[in-house]
Design an enzyme around this catalytic site. Structure first.
Site, PDB file in Angstrom:
ATOM      1  CG  ASP A   8      40.263  42.497  35.388  1.00  0.00           C
ATOM      2  OD1 ASP A   8      40.898  43.087  36.355  1.00  0.00           O
ATOM      3  OD2 ASP A   8      41.090  41.161  35.234  1.00  0.00           O
ATOM      4  CG  ASP A 130      51.608  41.620  35.548  1.00  0.00           C
ATOM      5  OD1 ASP A 130      50.994  41.424  36.674  1.00  0.00           O
ATOM      6  OD2 ASP A 130      51.283  42.608  34.845  1.00  0.00           O
TER       7      ASP A 130
END
Length: 240
Positions: A8, A130
């Site tokens: 990330d 998500d």
């Protein structure tokens, strides 16, 4: 089992967030390429690369990191974060992504994603689901939507989607164990979906448990960076 380590990115650095909270950021490396090379040199084939700046800004930001990793390793990269337009998706593919993960835009503009499925084929588009509870969150997980997980996936499977990454936001970055019961429920309802579990993996046994639950794929992030899972364990699972 397909093991997919995650990198990330914020400001060009490798970071992890807790529950998607940008205020709870831990920086692990200023050199994402060295981390990616370590994965590749140990026989790992896939990488999940997330542009967290892009997710927050609603357009791709860290495409140069993607370009560097793609050009200097042989990793098969799926890229997500900030893909909101045709320009964004073209930047991702031009920068070396083999696949892209679309989340927020799949909620807010399904017609556009439908054209991408036709133009680029379902082999190159991964659905990002998500979830907070069983509702989809969008825009770097900063906003909730009214889209329920199951109709959302059903709709996209009817449009051709074959792969889905599902992240339980409440567990992401918390090292609290994955949402195995949620994934079992999803696999039962969508047996033809190639489902990637994401969020909560805390140790090697969690990966074994996911594999035994029937998950074909899992993303590993913080547990690796915190030393709870070794590169040798990732390599073993990824290559067996």
């Amino acid at each position: 089992m397909e093991l997919v380590p995650a990198i990330d990115i914020i400001g060009g650095e490798c970071v992890r967030l807790a529950k998607g909270d940008y205020a709870q950021k831990t920086t692990y490396s200023s050199d994402p390429l060295s981390i990616a090379r370590n994965f590749y040199d140990n026989g790992i084939k896939r990488l999940h690369l997330v542009d967290l700046d892009g997710a927050k800004s609603k357009h791709i930001v860290n495409y140069k990191v993607l370009e560097t990793i793609a050009s200097k390793t042989g990793l098969i990269i799926d890229f997500g974060g900030g893909i909101k337009s045709k320009q964004d998706i073209e930047i991702a593919f031009d920068s070396g992504a083999a696949m892209v993960t679309v989340g927020s835009i799949a909620v807010t503009n399904p017609e556009l994603v439908g054209t991408w499925l036709q133009d680029y084929t379902p082999e190159k588009i991964i659905l990002g689901a998500d979830v907070k509870g069983e509702n989809i969150a969008i825009n770097g997980w900063l906003e909730s939507s009214d889209s329920n997980l199951y109709p959302f996936i059903e709709k996209y499977m009817s449009m051709g989607i074959r792969r889905c990454v599902c992240t339980d936001i409440s567990r992401d970055g918390m090292l609290s164990g994955p949402s195995i019961e949620l994934y079992k429920k999803m696999l039962k309802r969508f047996p033809n979906l190639f489902l990637t579990a994401s969020g909560g993996v805390s140790c090697y046994q969690d990966l074994i448990d996911l594999k035994e639950a029937g998950l074909p794929s899992a993303i590993v992030g913080k547990a690796f960076y915190e030393g709870r899972i070794t590169i040798e364990q990732l390599s073993e699972l990824a290559n067996n």
